[in-house]
Design a protein around this motif. Structure first.
Motif, PDB file in Angstrom:
ATOM      1  N   LEU A 202     -30.187 -11.406  28.325  1.00  0.00           N
ATOM      2  CA  LEU A 202     -29.572 -12.728  28.503  1.00  0.00           C
ATOM      3  C   LEU A 202     -28.170 -12.642  29.097  1.00  0.00           C
ATOM      4  CD1 LEU A 202     -29.965 -15.777  28.168  1.00  0.00           C
ATOM      5  CD2 LEU A 202     -29.005 -15.550  25.857  1.00  0.00           C
ATOM      6  N   PRO A 203     -27.294 -11.738  28.626  1.00  0.00           N
ATOM      7  CA  PRO A 203     -25.991 -11.633  29.288  1.00  0.00           C
ATOM      8  C   PRO A 203     -26.100 -11.259  30.769  1.00  0.00           C
ATOM      9  CG  PRO A 203     -25.894 -10.593  27.139  1.00  0.00           C
ATOM     10  CD  PRO A 203     -27.335 -10.912  27.392  1.00  0.00           C
ATOM     11  N   ALA A 204     -27.013 -10.350  31.090  1.00  0.00           N
ATOM     12  CA  ALA A 204     -27.171  -9.958  32.490  1.00  0.00           C
ATOM     13  C   ALA A 204     -27.628 -11.139  33.344  1.00  0.00           C
ATOM     14  CB  ALA A 204     -28.166  -8.809  32.601  1.00  0.00           C
ATOM     15  N   VAL A 205     -28.561 -11.919  32.819  1.00  0.00           N
ATOM     16  CA  VAL A 205     -29.102 -13.055  33.565  1.00  0.00           C
ATOM     17  C   VAL A 205     -28.053 -14.149  33.743  1.00  0.00           C
ATOM     18  CG1 VAL A 205     -30.753 -14.964  33.417  1.00  0.00           C
ATOM     19  CG2 VAL A 205     -31.513 -12.631  32.967  1.00  0.00           C
ATOM     20  N   THR A 206     -27.418 -14.549  32.659  1.00  0.00           N
ATOM     21  CA  THR A 206     -26.493 -15.679  32.740  1.00  0.00           C
ATOM     22  C   THR A 206     -25.216 -15.319  33.498  1.00  0.00           C
ATOM     23  OG1 THR A 206     -25.642 -15.088  30.546  1.00  0.00           O
ATOM     24  CG2 THR A 206     -27.348 -16.786  30.655  1.00  0.00           C
ATOM     25  N   GLU A 207     -24.743 -14.099  33.318  1.00  0.00           N
ATOM     26  CA  GLU A 207     -23.495 -13.721  33.975  1.00  0.00           C
ATOM     27  C   GLU A 207     -23.682 -13.433  35.457  1.00  0.00           C
ATOM     28  OE1 GLU A 207     -21.927 -10.684  31.347  1.00  0.00           O
ATOM     29  OE2 GLU A 207     -22.113 -12.106  29.675  1.00  0.00           O
ATOM     30  N   ALA A 208     -24.925 -13.228  35.884  1.00  0.00           N
ATOM     31  CA  ALA A 208     -25.202 -13.129  37.314  1.00  0.00           C
ATOM     32  C   ALA A 208     -25.297 -14.505  37.963  1.00  0.00           C
ATOM     33  CB  ALA A 208     -26.502 -12.359  37.545  1.00  0.00           C
ATOM     34  N   ALA A 209     -25.734 -15.496  37.197  1.00  0.00           N
ATOM     35  CA  ALA A 209     -25.982 -16.818  37.772  1.00  0.00           C
ATOM     36  C   ALA A 209     -24.817 -17.784  37.636  1.00  0.00           C
ATOM     37  CB  ALA A 209     -27.219 -17.435  37.121  1.00  0.00           C
ATOM     38  N   PHE A 210     -23.965 -17.576  36.633  1.00  0.00           N
ATOM     39  CA  PHE A 210     -22.900 -18.530  36.339  1.00  0.00           C
ATOM     40  C   PHE A 210     -21.544 -17.809  36.249  1.00  0.00           C
ATOM     41  CE2 PHE A 210     -26.792 -20.187  34.279  1.00  0.00           C
ATOM     42  CZ  PHE A 210     -26.962 -21.323  35.066  1.00  0.00           C
ATOM     43  N   PRO A 211     -20.445 -18.551  36.368  1.00  0.00           N
ATOM     44  CA  PRO A 211     -19.119 -17.917  36.360  1.00  0.00           C
ATOM     45  C   PRO A 211     -18.658 -17.537  34.961  1.00  0.00           C
ATOM     46  CG  PRO A 211     -18.888 -20.274  36.661  1.00  0.00           C
ATOM     47  CD  PRO A 211     -20.364 -19.995  36.716  1.00  0.00           C
ATOM     48  N   LEU A 212     -19.286 -16.531  34.379  1.00  0.00           N
ATOM     49  CA  LEU A 212     -18.987 -16.064  33.030  1.00  0.00           C
ATOM     50  C   LEU A 212     -18.380 -14.663  33.110  1.00  0.00           C
ATOM     51  CD1 LEU A 212     -22.378 -17.092  31.359  1.00  0.00           C
ATOM     52  CD2 LEU A 212     -20.327 -18.504  31.695  1.00  0.00           C
ATOM     53  N   ASP A 213     -17.367 -14.428  32.304  1.00  0.00           N
ATOM     54  CA  ASP A 213     -16.657 -13.152  32.311  1.00  0.00           C
ATOM     55  C   ASP A 213     -17.211 -12.242  31.220  1.00  0.00           C
ATOM     56  OD1 ASP A 213     -14.929 -11.038  32.386  1.00  0.00           O
ATOM     57  OD2 ASP A 213     -13.098 -12.221  32.147  1.00  0.00           O
ATOM     58  N   GLY A 214     -18.033 -11.281  31.605  1.00  0.00           N
ATOM     59  CA  GLY A 214     -18.640 -10.376  30.644  1.00  0.00           C
ATOM     60  C   GLY A 214     -17.660  -9.476  29.929  1.00  0.00           C
ATOM     61  N   ALA A 215     -16.459  -9.323  30.465  1.00  0.00           N
ATOM     62  CA  ALA A 215     -15.440  -8.521  29.791  1.00  0.00           C
ATOM     63  C   ALA A 215     -14.812  -9.275  28.628  1.00  0.00           C
ATOM     64  CB  ALA A 215     -14.356  -8.101  30.781  1.00  0.00           C
ATOM     65  N   ARG A 216     -15.042 -10.602  28.574  1.00  0.00           N
ATOM     66  CA  ARG A 216     -14.537 -11.436  27.476  1.00  0.00           C
ATOM     67  C   ARG A 216     -15.713 -12.182  26.864  1.00  0.00           C
ATOM     68  NH1 ARG A 216      -9.912 -14.942  30.099  1.00  0.00           N
ATOM     69  NH2 ARG A 216     -11.375 -14.952  31.867  1.00  0.00           N
ATOM     70  N   ARG A 217     -16.577 -11.424  26.251  1.00  0.00           N
ATOM     71  CA  ARG A 217     -17.850 -11.935  25.731  1.00  0.00           C
ATOM     72  C   ARG A 217     -17.872 -11.837  24.211  1.00  0.00           C
ATOM     73  NH1 ARG A 217     -21.281  -7.917  27.311  1.00  0.00           N
ATOM     74  NH2 ARG A 217     -21.462  -8.709  29.440  1.00  0.00           N
ATOM     75  N   GLY A 218     -18.121 -12.961  23.538  1.00  0.00           N
ATOM     76  CA  GLY A 218     -18.200 -12.978  22.084  1.00  0.00           C
ATOM     77  C   GLY A 218     -19.554 -13.450  21.612  1.00  0.00           C
ATOM     78  N   VAL A 219     -19.814 -13.278  20.320  1.00  0.00           N
ATOM     79  CA  VAL A 219     -21.061 -13.742  19.724  1.00  0.00           C
ATOM     80  C   VAL A 219     -20.734 -14.466  18.428  1.00  0.00           C
ATOM     81  CG1 VAL A 219     -21.486 -11.563  18.484  1.00  0.00           C
ATOM     82  CG2 VAL A 219     -23.419 -13.069  19.052  1.00  0.00           C
ATOM     83  N   ALA A 220     -21.440 -15.562  18.187  1.00  0.00           N
ATOM     84  CA  ALA A 220     -21.270 -16.344  16.961  1.00  0.00           C
ATOM     85  C   ALA A 220     -22.639 -16.855  16.547  1.00  0.00           C
ATOM     86  CB  ALA A 220     -20.297 -17.500  17.185  1.00  0.00           C
ATOM     87  N   GLY A 221     -22.749 -17.319  15.315  1.00  0.00           N
ATOM     88  CA  GLY A 221     -24.035 -17.837  14.886  1.00  0.00           C
ATOM     89  C   GLY A 221     -23.961 -18.476  13.523  1.00  0.00           C
ATOM     90  N   HIS A 222     -25.051 -19.157  13.175  1.00  0.00           N
ATOM     91  CA  HIS A 222     -25.158 -19.870  11.900  1.00  0.00           C
ATOM     92  C   HIS A 222     -26.428 -19.438  11.177  1.00  0.00           C
ATOM     93  CE1 HIS A 222     -26.823 -23.467   9.657  1.00  0.00           C
ATOM     94  NE2 HIS A 222     -25.725 -23.189   8.988  1.00  0.00           N
ATOM     95  N   SER A 223     -26.322 -19.164   9.887  1.00  0.00           N
ATOM     96  CA  SER A 223     -27.477 -18.841   9.043  1.00  0.00           C
ATOM     97  C   SER A 223     -28.201 -17.594   9.582  1.00  0.00           C
ATOM     98  CB  SER A 223     -28.396 -20.060   8.943  1.00  0.00           C
ATOM     99  OG  SER A 223     -29.379 -19.876   7.948  1.00  0.00           O
TER     100      SER A 223
END
Length: 351
Positions: A202-223
């Motif tokens: 998912l990071p590879a796909v989204t960061e290739a298609a959209f202006p996302l900075d993979g060097a500043r990548r976090g993860v969060a979640g619920h339950s």
């Protein structure tokens, strides 16, 4: 009729995008229609082999854009849905009528290189049991804060889905309950590979298609997603530079539903379960990105390490508190002082 007019409008919009980016870039995005509904458009695979993404829907929200997307996943061997929020700081515009398509998914760096788009930090948010990617999008109200902070959000589904995908009658196993692991047991193995999907594909796909900075990548979640966020932050500090969790399943090897899910997906080997348990990972010395350890094994956050401030037993020293660092951090704010019991504190260390 109206349907013929809409088809004609979509063809014209796609023609303009092709003229702007060329056939080889795979940057095609459809124009935004009246009322905010976006014509379905493929962000096609280009010569560099970047995966195709279909944008099924876009919604203008607090100055940015929520995009509902889908793609064919190699990790799960299914069609996977996910949502992306792009804040105004990204400079991405969904459509070309009266504007420009700010993200170029073609060769030469992906979504941040075309149309004046700027790569922004991104948080991957993992949802809980029974959720899809749309629960967080519609209920959390996160876009207001993401836009103000200039941070993008990516929200995957909680499992593979479809008629050919294994399922269970209970709510806490099967579709909608992937538990963010790679299954090793039948009938789950062909598709339930959510760990690989979230941490790699998912990071590879989204960061290739959209202006996302993979060097500043976090993860969060619920339950259940909080469980996934904690374990990914501890297992893969090379991938996620910050980790946060809300009401997480943080010790699944001692809870009934954790034992049920891990047993089903990973088999009867309790040691295999422990490699996914955030509390067990902390006991074994795992730390999130930016966190180190003192000589006695107690976790310290990146802020302390940068200032070379001593981590006190149970709290920060007084000078750290006077400098604006929460002296209560050892109890859950920023710095974990207890390698075994301070799960939430150590897990948020890099946030």
């Amino acid at each position: 009729g109206s349907a013929a007019c809409e088809d004609s409008r979509r063809r014209r919009a796609r023609s303009r995008v092709t003229a702007q980016y060329g056939d080889s870039t795979g940057a095609a995005r459809a124009a935004i229609g009246a009322g905010g509904a976006m014509a379905e458009a493929d962000v096609a695979a280009d010569a560099a082999g970047k995966p195709a993404i279909t944008i099924n829907k876009s919604i203008r929200c607090f100055g940015g854009w929520w995009l509902r997307c889908a793609h064919d996943s190699t990790a799960t061997s299914t069609r996977m849905s996910f949502s992306v929020y792009l804040p105004r700081a990204a400079g991405w515009v969904a459509g070309v009528e009266g504007g420009s398509s700010g993200g170029d998914s073609g060769a030469g760096g992906g979504g941040g290189d075309g149309g004046g788009a700027t790569r922004v930090p991104v948080v991957y948010f993992l949802s809980g049991l029974t959720c899809t990617d749309e629960n967080f999008v519609t209920k959390a109200g996160a876009a207001r804060y993401a836009d103000a902070a200039g941070v993008a959000l990516v929200v995957p589904d909680t499992s593979p889905r479809g008629d050919g995908v294994a399922d269970d009658a209970s709510y806490d196993l099967g579709q909608g309950a992937g538990f963010y692991v790679d299954a090793t047991q039948a009938p789950w193995t062909p598709h339930f590979r959510m760990q690989t999907y979230v941490t790699e594909e998912l990071p590879a796909v989204t960061e290739a298609a959209f202006p996302l900075d993979g060097a500043r990548r976090g993860v969060a979640g619920h339950s259940m997603g909080g469980f996934g966020a904690l374990k990914f932050g501890l297992q893969r500090p090379d991938v996620f530079k910050s980790v946060s969790a809300l009401a997480p399943i943080c010790n699944p090897t001692t809870s009934a539903w954790g034992i049920k899910a891990l047993g089903a997906y990973l088999g009867d080997d309790a040691e295999a379960w422990r490699t996914h348990d955030p509390c067990e990972l902390l006991k074994r010395g795992a730390r999130p990105a930016g966190a180190g350890a003192t000589a006695n094994g107690r976790a310290r956050c990146a802020q302390c390490l940068a200032a070379d401030a001593p981590a006190a037993e149970g709290q920060h020293d007084a000078s750290a508190a006077r400098d604006g660092h929460d002296a209560r951090g050892a109890r859950g704010a920023t710095c974990g002082s207890d390698g075994g019991r301070g799960t939430g504190a150590a897990a948020t260390a890099a946030a």
